[in-house]
Motif scaffolding. Structure first.
Motif, PDB file in Angstrom:
ATOM      1  N   GLY A   1       0.843  -1.178   0.000  1.00 38.51           N
ATOM      2  CA  GLY A   1       0.000   0.000   0.000  1.00 38.51           C
ATOM      3  C   GLY A   1       0.882   1.232   0.000  1.00 38.51           C
ATOM      4  N   THR A   2       0.718   2.088   0.999  1.00 38.16           N
ATOM      5  CA  THR A   2       1.555   3.279   1.124  1.00 38.16           C
ATOM      6  C   THR A   2       2.607   3.128   2.210  1.00 38.16           C
ATOM      7  OG1 THR A   2      -0.071   4.236   2.637  1.00 38.16           O
ATOM      8  CG2 THR A   2      -0.281   4.798   0.307  1.00 38.16           C
ATOM      9  N   GLU A   3       2.667   1.956   2.847  1.00 39.39           N
ATOM     10  CA  GLU A   3       3.644   1.718   3.888  1.00 39.39           C
ATOM     11  C   GLU A   3       4.816   0.896   3.335  1.00 39.39           C
ATOM     12  OE1 GLU A   3       1.751  -0.160   7.137  1.00 39.39           O
ATOM     13  OE2 GLU A   3       0.366   1.494   7.541  1.00 39.39           O
ATOM     14  N   LEU A   4       5.934   0.930   4.049  1.00 41.58           N
ATOM     15  CA  LEU A   4       7.095   0.138   3.673  1.00 41.58           C
ATOM     16  C   LEU A   4       7.262  -0.991   4.677  1.00 41.58           C
ATOM     17  CD1 LEU A   4       9.662   2.930   2.697  1.00 41.58           C
ATOM     18  CD2 LEU A   4       8.277   1.508   1.176  1.00 41.58           C
ATOM     19  N   LYS A   5       7.409  -2.213   4.156  1.00 36.71           N
ATOM     20  CA  LYS A   5       7.562  -3.395   4.997  1.00 36.71           C
ATOM     21  C   LYS A   5       8.878  -4.085   4.651  1.00 36.71           C
ATOM     22  CE  LYS A   5       3.444  -3.057   6.898  1.00 36.71           C
ATOM     23  NZ  LYS A   5       3.242  -2.831   8.355  1.00 36.71           N
ATOM     24  N   PRO A   6       9.578  -4.653   5.638  1.00 35.90           N
ATOM     25  CA  PRO A   6      10.880  -5.284   5.387  1.00 35.90           C
ATOM     26  C   PRO A   6      10.755  -6.542   4.540  1.00 35.90           C
ATOM     27  CG  PRO A   6      10.168  -5.666   7.645  1.00 35.90           C
ATOM     28  CD  PRO A   6       9.200  -4.707   7.054  1.00 35.90           C
ATOM     29  N   ARG A   7      11.759  -6.750   3.722  1.00 38.59           N
ATOM     30  CA  ARG A   7      11.840  -7.943   2.871  1.00 38.59           C
ATOM     31  C   ARG A   7      13.280  -8.452   2.882  1.00 38.59           C
ATOM     32  NH1 ARG A   7       8.342  -7.489  -1.752  1.00 38.59           N
ATOM     33  NH2 ARG A   7       9.897  -8.639  -2.935  1.00 38.59           N
ATOM     34  N   ASN A   8      13.452  -9.704   2.570  1.00 40.41           N
ATOM     35  CA  ASN A   8      14.799 -10.272   2.463  1.00 40.41           C
ATOM     36  C   ASN A   8      15.336 -10.200   1.043  1.00 40.41           C
ATOM     37  OD1 ASN A   8      15.070 -11.025   5.203  1.00 40.41           O
ATOM     38  ND2 ASN A   8      13.797 -12.836   4.849  1.00 40.41           N
ATOM     39  N   THR A   9      14.423 -10.268   0.048  1.00 43.20           N
ATOM     40  CA  THR A   9      14.852 -10.277  -1.346  1.00 43.20           C
ATOM     41  C   THR A   9      13.880  -9.466  -2.185  1.00 43.20           C
ATOM     42  OG1 THR A   9      13.606 -12.281  -1.875  1.00 43.20           O
ATOM     43  CG2 THR A   9      15.898 -12.578  -1.154  1.00 43.20           C
ATOM     44  N   ALA A  10      14.355  -9.081  -3.359  1.00 38.72           N
ATOM     45  CA  ALA A  10      13.511  -8.468  -4.385  1.00 38.72           C
ATOM     46  C   ALA A  10      13.969  -9.010  -5.726  1.00 38.72           C
ATOM     47  CB  ALA A  10      13.642  -6.944  -4.362  1.00 38.72           C
ATOM     48  N   ILE A  11      13.023  -9.583  -6.478  1.00 40.49           N
ATOM     49  CA  ILE A  11      13.395 -10.246  -7.726  1.00 40.49           C
ATOM     50  C   ILE A  11      13.274  -9.288  -8.912  1.00 40.49           C
ATOM     51  CG2 ILE A  11      12.658 -12.473  -6.821  1.00 40.49           C
ATOM     52  CD1 ILE A  11      10.213 -12.260  -8.708  1.00 40.49           C
ATOM     53  N   ALA A  12      13.781  -9.735 -10.059  1.00 37.66           N
ATOM     54  CA  ALA A  12      13.710  -8.952 -11.293  1.00 37.66           C
ATOM     55  C   ALA A  12      12.280  -8.502 -11.548  1.00 37.66           C
ATOM     56  CB  ALA A  12      14.223  -9.789 -12.463  1.00 37.66           C
ATOM     57  N   GLY A  13      12.118  -7.234 -11.878  1.00 38.88           N
ATOM     58  CA  GLY A  13      10.807  -6.675 -12.148  1.00 38.88           C
ATOM     59  C   GLY A  13      10.230  -5.887 -10.992  1.00 38.88           C
ATOM     60  N   GLU A  14      10.799  -6.012  -9.805  1.00 38.60           N
ATOM     61  CA  GLU A  14      10.234  -5.332  -8.640  1.00 38.60           C
ATOM     62  C   GLU A  14      10.850  -3.947  -8.433  1.00 38.60           C
ATOM     63  OE1 GLU A  14       8.655  -7.560  -5.183  1.00 38.60           O
ATOM     64  OE2 GLU A  14      10.367  -8.881  -5.609  1.00 38.60           O
ATOM     65  N   ILE A  15      10.104  -3.114  -7.712  1.00 39.56           N
ATOM     66  CA  ILE A  15      10.585  -1.806  -7.275  1.00 39.56           C
ATOM     67  C   ILE A  15      10.544  -1.797  -5.756  1.00 39.56           C
ATOM     68  CG2 ILE A  15      10.232   0.690  -7.341  1.00 39.56           C
ATOM     69  CD1 ILE A  15       8.686   0.296  -9.952  1.00 39.56           C
ATOM     70  N   VAL A  16      11.687  -1.554  -5.122  1.00 43.05           N
ATOM     71  CA  VAL A  16      11.770  -1.589  -3.662  1.00 43.05           C
ATOM     72  C   VAL A  16      12.544  -0.365  -3.178  1.00 43.05           C
ATOM     73  CG1 VAL A  16      11.590  -4.095  -3.477  1.00 43.05           C
ATOM     74  CG2 VAL A  16      13.842  -3.045  -3.803  1.00 43.05           C
TER      75      VAL A  16
END
Length: 692
Positions: free
Chosen positions: A363-378
């Motif tokens: 949504g409009t919040e930021l949540k922690p992640r371990n990875t981001a794959i091709a195609g994502e915006i983080v």
């Protein structure tokens, strides 16, 4: 995935699960209101973000889930001053929602935004807003868009009215379904009655889709009266949209949400996945070609910093688009930053840095992640060296993705710290601004002023507000000083005599100089023609040093002197009282003695200015340049654009970035480069001579 966003962080498993979409449109088009409506339709309890100057000036990211896909929505600024943020959004996205106000039409600024998308071959859906305005007309708006943007602009939906000027819903031209929002919830039903809008636009839409299809028999079947399968047509429509050959028009109401569900369906089923939208090309940091990075999570990492924000307490936060591979928390990566206009604030760099935390928009919040794959915006916090436009790549496979073209900052702002305390903090604050905003340029140029180069008045106002609000630094603006020069315009001789006797060793030096002008760009020449030892050899360099020192200070109005030849041809010395300093002073005094309004003139810097505007503004721009004492060099045309070249004094260009925007209704652009110096008109010479 659920169509109602959960509080948990979302992790997609394939690039095909993602749609990266940027909303583009003029300020006032209803773009941000539509952005908010899209979020409200999928985020439980979402009430909207506060609109302020910062929000309107930066690329904003939020996400939602619709159907089976995660949609990363980017809201790009519509003001021309922030075209750098717009281009960043275009680089991050795979498709665009192009927002047009039916009430305001398509002006030069909107055309410029469309051209930005075209240059990137970005697939687009046109969202037509403000159809509830009294003078708005759907058919007329579509016709205008076709005239400005081409025949590929075609409605896929037409509006329905519950009362004159009140948009109740829309009709899908391919599905022949009516979508009724009048009850507050969308109700879908098959169309049972004839509608003139449907008859007007359905045939052209089907024919355009058939032309893009690979099945040559479709047109014959359609012309023979056969009813073509809707799903088949929708599939071909998706292909045409993905290749930016067809631009669906959808009527929406940003304030009520009419059309939002149909728009989301088009995003899910009509927009390309990251795998289908070409990635930017890459090289090694040394410049060797690399294959285009594949949108493959298992390939080597290639990502790019889309924008950077800074906070005096939290530090940097980087928005990152992953083009290839997988970005992992705690991974050591390579950072490459090579900029076409590298300067002290944005030097080229290649280094390694460890990724700490990764955050994804939920949504409009930021949540922690371990990875981001091709195609994502983080979002990646606290990268210490990465700046906007930099490439993040695998340590063992370093890559460099060329940054998008940045607008040249052409509006100068001369500033000084308001107090001594502000002066101590100003340098660091400006450096942080430059890291965040790569369109900022800092320059001390040919004067003692600090000049902040900006893209326009709105950009300048925003930067000054950031200095105060974020860094507690107050500055004052002052008149911009243009680096004038002095030059001699007549050949003459001058006597420099420095004789003092005050007990003990005195001071004695006399030099005779011949002074003559050189051609423009000739610089400075010193010639020694002394004979007979009238000036001892060891003191001739002293005379030259004194002359040079005085030329740097100026001799008439306090500006450096250029394009002059000084010949030392005679002089006198004393065996005891002559010295290096005495002859330096004599050389300086000779230059002062030679200077008066009849022998010295001022030179002003000229820039070669290239202006690009719509042909309809050609005459107005040329008249304006002439009024600025510009020398017109010629014009060319490129499509519907006129290109004007002229030599224009820098004195007349201080606010040209603002003035051109007014003359060309937001559609004009220009570039400038230093050309040389020419004589300042006599009436202006008197003005500057008196003020110094």
């Amino acid at each position: 995935m659920s169509s109602k966003m959960s509080a948990a962080s979302l992790q997609v498993s394939s690039p095909d699960d993602v749609r990266n979409v940027v909303l583009i449109g003029n300020a006032g088009s209803g773009k941000t209101s539509l952005f908010e409506q899209l979020l409200k339709s999928r985020l439980v309890g979402y009430r909207g973000e506060k609109e302020d100057a910062e929000r309107a000036a930066q690329l904003y990211l939020a996400s939602l889930v619709t159907g089976d896909v995660l949609v990363n929505l980017l809201d790009a600024p519509g003001h021309p001053d922030f075209v750098g943020e717009l281009r960043a959004g275009i680089r991050a996205a795979d498709a665009a929602i192009f927002v047009i106000s039916a009430a305001d039409g398509i002006d030069g600024a909107a055309q410029a935004l469309w051209e930005e998308c075209t240059a990137a071959n970005l697939p687009r859906i046109i969202a037509l807003t403000k159809l509830d305005a009294g003078h708005a007309d759907f058919d007329a708006s579509v016709a205008e868009a076709q005239a400005k943007f081409g025949e590929g602009v075609l409605p896929t939906h037409v509006p329905t009215l519950s009362a004159p000027g009140v948009i109740a819903g829309n009709i899908g031209l391919l599905s022949l379904e009516e979508h009724d929002y009048s009850s507050g919830e969308v109700v879908n039903r098959k169309l049972t009655s004839d509608d003139s809008h449907v008859e007007t636009w359905r045939g052209p839409l089907i024919e355009a889709i058939i032309q893009e299809a690979e099945d040559d028999s479709l047109m014959d079947r359609y012309l023979s009266g056969e009813e073509l399968d809707t799903e088949y047509l929708l599939d071909d429509l998706r292909k045409a949209v993905a290749t930016a050959n067809l631009y669906p028009v959808l009527p929406v109401a940003s304030n009520t949400g009419v059309g939002v569900e149909e728009l989301l369906r088009l995003i899910e089923h009509g927009f390309p996945t990251p795998s289908l939208h070409p990635n930017p090309s890459a090289t090694t940091p040394a410049g060797a070609e690399l294959p285009v990075p594949p949108t493959d999570p298992s390939a080597p990492l290639v990502a790019q910093v889309i924008r950077t924000t800074t906070d005096p307490f939290a530090g940097r936060l980087s928005m990152v688009r992953v083009f290839s591979g997988t970005l992992k928390a705690e991974e050591l990566v390579h950072i490459s930053g090579h900029h076409a206009s590298a300067d002290d604030a944005h030097p080229d760099h290649d280094n390694e840095e460890r990724i700490g935390l990764i955050q994804a928009a939920v949504g409009t919040e930021l949540k922690p992640r371990n990875t981001a794959i091709a195609g994502e915006i983080v979002m990646v916090p606290k990268l210490t060296t990465a700046e906007t436009g930099d490439t993040i790549s695998a340590k063992d496979h370093p890559a460099l993705v060329e940054p998008w073209a940045l607008p040249e900052p052409l509006l100068p702002l001369a500033i000084r710290a308001a107090t001594r305390n502000d002066e101590d903090k100003l340098s660091g604050a400006l450096q942080r601004l430059a890291v965040e905003d790569t369109t900022v340029r800092l320059d001390r140029g040919g004067s003692d002023q600090l000049v902040l180069w900006t893209t326009g008045q709105a950009h300048a106002d925003l930067l000054l507000a950031r200095l105060v609000d974020r860094y507690g630094v107050k500055v004052e603006q002052e008149d911009l000083k243009i680096p004038l020069r002095e030059t001699f315009i007549a050949k003459l001789t001058a006597l420099g005599r420095h004789v003092k006797q005050s007990g003990g060793h005195g001071q004695y030096a006399v030099c005779n100089l011949e002074i003559e002008p050189l051609p423009r760009g000739g610089g400075f020449e010193f010639v020694d023609k002394v004979v007979g030892g009238a000036v001892p050899r060891q003191f001739i360099p002293s005379v030259e040093k004194g002359v040079r020192t005085q030329l740097e200070k100026g001799v008439l109005a306090g500006f450096p002197m250029v394009d002059v030849r000084v010949t030392l041809f005679d002089g006198k010395s004393h065996s005891v009282d002559s010295s290096d300093m005495a002859f330096q002073l004599a050389g300086s005094l000779a230059m002062k003695e030679a200077a008066n309004p009849k022998t010295v003139a001022l030179l002003e810097p000229l820039d070669l200015v290239t202006v690009i505007v719509g042909e309809e503004y050609l005459g107005a721009v040329m008249n304006d340049l002439t009024g600025r004492r510009g020398q017109l060099l010629g014009t060319d045309s490129e499509g519907h654009k006129a290109i004007i070249r002229a030599l224009v004094p820098q004195l007349e260009l201080a606010r040209y970035a603002i003035d051109l925007r007014g003359i060309a209704h937001g559609s004009g652009s220009f570039s400038r480069e230093f050309h040389g110096y020419e004589l300042l008109p006599s009436n202006l010479t008197e003005k500057f001579a008196k003020s110094n």
